[in-house]
Design a protein around this motif. Structure first.
Motif, short mmCIF file in Angstrom:
data_model
loop_
_atom_site.label_atom_id
_atom_site.label_comp_id
_atom_site.label_asym_id
_atom_site.label_seq_id
_atom_site.Cartn_x
_atom_site.Cartn_y
_atom_site.Cartn_z
N PRO A 1 -5.33 -10.85 -9.79
CA PRO A 1 -5.85 -10.36 -8.51
C PRO A 1 -6.60 -9.04 -8.67
CG PRO A 1 -3.54 -10.99 -8.35
CD PRO A 1 -3.88 -10.97 -9.79
N PHE A 2 -7.52 -8.79 -7.76
CA PHE A 2 -8.26 -7.53 -7.69
C PHE A 2 -7.75 -6.77 -6.48
CE2 PHE A 2 -11.70 -4.78 -6.33
CZ PHE A 2 -12.19 -4.26 -7.53
N THR A 3 -7.32 -5.53 -6.68
CA THR A 3 -6.71 -4.75 -5.61
C THR A 3 -7.45 -3.43 -5.43
OG1 THR A 3 -4.54 -5.69 -6.14
CG2 THR A 3 -4.57 -3.70 -4.78
N VAL A 4 -7.71 -3.10 -4.17
CA VAL A 4 -8.32 -1.81 -3.82
C VAL A 4 -7.29 -1.00 -3.05
CG1 VAL A 4 -10.20 -0.62 -2.64
CG2 VAL A 4 -10.59 -2.88 -3.65
N ASP A 5 -6.97 0.18 -3.57
CA ASP A 5 -6.07 1.10 -2.88
C ASP A 5 -6.90 2.21 -2.24
OD1 ASP A 5 -3.61 -0.14 -3.60
OD2 ASP A 5 -3.78 0.72 -5.60
N ALA A 6 -6.69 2.44 -0.96
CA ALA A 6 -7.38 3.52 -0.24
C ALA A 6 -6.38 4.17 0.71
CB ALA A 6 -8.60 2.99 0.52
N LYS A 7 -6.78 5.26 1.33
CA LYS A 7 -5.88 5.98 2.21
C LYS A 7 -5.41 5.09 3.36
CE LYS A 7 -5.57 9.98 5.29
NZ LYS A 7 -6.30 11.10 5.91
N GLY A 8 -4.13 4.78 3.37
CA GLY A 8 -3.53 4.03 4.47
C GLY A 8 -3.74 2.53 4.43
N LEU A 9 -4.40 2.02 3.37
CA LEU A 9 -4.68 0.58 3.36
C LEU A 9 -4.72 0.04 1.95
CD1 LEU A 9 -7.89 -0.19 2.48
CD2 LEU A 9 -8.28 1.20 4.52
N GLN A 10 -4.67 -1.28 1.88
CA GLN A 10 -4.80 -1.98 0.60
C GLN A 10 -5.54 -3.28 0.84
OE1 GLN A 10 -1.46 -4.12 -1.75
NE2 GLN A 10 -1.58 -2.09 -2.72
N VAL A 11 -6.43 -3.63 -0.11
CA VAL A 11 -7.18 -4.87 -0.04
C VAL A 11 -6.87 -5.68 -1.30
CG1 VAL A 11 -9.46 -5.92 0.16
CG2 VAL A 11 -9.03 -3.71 1.23
N ALA A 12 -6.50 -6.95 -1.12
CA ALA A 12 -6.19 -7.83 -2.24
C ALA A 12 -7.11 -9.04 -2.20
CB ALA A 12 -4.72 -8.28 -2.19
N GLU B 1 -12.92 0.27 7.91
CA GLU B 1 -13.44 -1.06 8.24
C GLU B 1 -13.77 -1.84 6.97
OE1 GLU B 1 -16.80 -0.63 10.76
OE2 GLU B 1 -15.68 0.29 12.40
N LEU B 2 -13.48 -3.12 7.01
CA LEU B 2 -13.86 -4.02 5.92
C LEU B 2 -14.60 -5.21 6.51
CD1 LEU B 2 -11.91 -5.15 2.80
CD2 LEU B 2 -12.99 -6.88 4.25
N LEU B 3 -15.82 -5.44 6.03
CA LEU B 3 -16.61 -6.59 6.43
C LEU B 3 -16.65 -7.58 5.28
CD1 LEU B 3 -18.74 -8.21 8.08
CD2 LEU B 3 -20.46 -6.79 6.98
N LEU B 4 -16.23 -8.82 5.53
CA LEU B 4 -16.21 -9.84 4.49
C LEU B 4 -17.47 -10.68 4.57
CD1 LEU B 4 -14.60 -11.26 2.22
CD2 LEU B 4 -13.65 -12.75 3.98
N GLU B 5 -18.19 -10.80 3.46
CA GLU B 5 -19.38 -11.64 3.41
C GLU B 5 -19.08 -13.02 2.87
OE1 GLU B 5 -22.79 -9.99 1.54
OE2 GLU B 5 -23.13 -8.52 3.13
N GLU B 6 -18.26 -13.10 1.81
CA GLU B 6 -17.90 -14.41 1.26
C GLU B 6 -16.54 -14.34 0.62
OE1 GLU B 6 -19.77 -14.72 -3.10
OE2 GLU B 6 -21.30 -14.54 -1.55
N GLY B 7 -15.87 -15.50 0.51
CA GLY B 7 -14.54 -15.54 -0.08
C GLY B 7 -13.46 -15.28 0.95
N SER B 8 -12.36 -14.69 0.49
CA SER B 8 -11.23 -14.42 1.36
C SER B 8 -10.52 -13.17 0.86
CB SER B 8 -10.25 -15.61 1.37
OG SER B 8 -9.11 -15.33 2.15
N VAL B 9 -10.07 -12.32 1.79
CA VAL B 9 -9.34 -11.11 1.41
C VAL B 9 -8.15 -10.92 2.32
CG1 VAL B 9 -11.46 -9.98 0.60
CG2 VAL B 9 -10.61 -9.51 2.90
N ARG B 10 -7.16 -10.22 1.80
CA ARG B 10 -6.02 -9.80 2.62
C ARG B 10 -6.12 -8.28 2.81
NH1 ARG B 10 -1.21 -11.86 4.04
NH2 ARG B 10 -1.54 -13.64 2.65
N PHE B 11 -6.16 -7.85 4.06
CA PHE B 11 -6.31 -6.44 4.42
C PHE B 11 -4.96 -5.97 4.95
CE2 PHE B 11 -7.71 -2.89 7.07
CZ PHE B 11 -8.70 -2.30 6.29
N VAL B 12 -4.39 -4.92 4.33
CA VAL B 12 -3.02 -4.50 4.64
C VAL B 12 -3.00 -3.06 5.12
CG1 VAL B 12 -0.67 -4.22 3.74
CG2 VAL B 12 -2.15 -6.04 2.83
#
Length: 326
Positions: free
Chosen positions: A169-180, A198-209
């Motif tokens: 998996p590819f994970t992004v850690d940012a202040k107060g949130l996580q994207v997987a 804000e996260l805008l999804l163009e293609e695929g699927s993500v989990r925003f936490v």
């Protein structure tokens, strides 16, 4: 020579063997010496060295180069001993030093930052590409990213095109949130001082936490997740304006029914200028604006505003004054 080298490292050489090793080194060609150094490097890669070990190595070399019973020998013989000792000190010491530096480098973080009005595109080790907008920062650990986890730390705004790898998996850690994610393309705006992310999804699927509440949402293409930082709550927007979040990559600012006052505030942030609505222009502050402005050419942006509202823009010393056209 390998046997004598190994005995030298183990401090088991006899005086005769040391003399024979010195003769072999003097007779070696540059190519053969380079090959020997490379072999020493390869053999030492799995043998970490620290400062005490290097100090002990030097002491052993000194004892072999200047044994007590031979201190009165002729100067040229002492110099020959020093030459051989220095050579092998360089071989062993440089190998250990390079290994230690390489190991320390692998434990460090890679950090990329952008300044005001700067953009940069970088490619991560797995082939993922990230375009950073101005005043943004991305970092990741060099050694751990190459293992079984792809994880980055991020702040600012960036467009991610994640290389697909279902087993990692590819994970992004940012202040107060996580994207997987596993493999997708999305735009993430997560500036630490903003009230929302804000996260805008163009293609695929993500989990925003949301890390504050544990709430999470799974997005589909063309959906936008909004994190309200203070309460830690999430909202999902699938409206038509969601497709405009990454237009900054094309050098555009897109507005849909936004009050002119907010449009000017955005221009202030992008261009680092101050906008003043003078008499005759203040009346337009609450008028809604829909259109595209340039984020790279202030004159082009001002021309659109002038024509849209019949205003005259005057730029001087970093201040733009908007007044009614005569």
């Amino acid at each position: 020579m390998n046997g004598l080298e190994q005995k030298y490292r183990n401090d088991t050489l006899t005086p005769d063997e040391l003399a024979r090793l010195r003769q072999q080194v003097n007779a070696m060609s540059d190519d053969r010496l380079e090959e020997s150094l490379r072999e020493a490097w390869d053999a030492a890669e799995d043998c970490p060295a620290d400062e005490p070990a290097l100090d002990e190595l030097k002491k052993r070399i000194d004892r072999l180069a200047f044994p007590p019973e031979r201190r009165l020998r002729p100067l040229y013989l002492k110099l020959a001993g020093v030459a051989a000792a220095v050579l092998f000190l360089l071989m062993a010491g440089t190998t250990a030093w390079l290994y230690r530096e390489n190991r320390q480098l692998s434990e460090q973080d890679f950090v990329c930052t952008t300044g005001k009005n700067e953009q940069v595109t970088l490619t991560l080790p797995d082939g993922t590409t990230v375009t950073l907008n101005s005043e943004s920062k991305l970092s990741y650990n060099l050694s751990r990213y190459r293992a079984d986890e792809r994880r980055v730390t991020f702040e600012g705004e960036g467009y991610f095109q994640v290389a697909k790898n279902p087993s990692c998996p590819f994970t992004v850690d940012a202040k107060g949130l996580q994207v997987a994610v596993l493999g997708t393309a999305f735009n993430l705006r997560a500036r630490p001082h903003d009230a929302t992310a804000e996260l805008l999804l163009e293609e695929g699927s993500v989990r925003f936490v949301s890390l504050k509440t544990g709430q999470s949402v799974v997005l589909s293409p063309r959906q936008k997740a909004i994190l309200y930082r203070e309460p830690g709550t999430l909202a999902v927007d699938g409206g038509s304006d969601a497709v405009d979040a990454s237009t900054w990559k094309r050098g555009e600012l897109v507005f849909r029914n936004v009050p002119l006052g907010e449009v000017l505030q955005t221009l202030e942030e992008v261009y680092g200028m101050t906008f003043v609505m003078e008499a005759g222009g203040v009346a337009y502050r609450e008028d809604l604006f829909t259109g595209v402005l340039s984020r790279t050419d202030i004159n082009e942006a001002l021309e659109v505003i002038e024509r849209s509202y019949h205003l005259t823009a005057t730029l001087k010393d970093g201040t733009v004054r908007l007044s009614a056209s005569r």
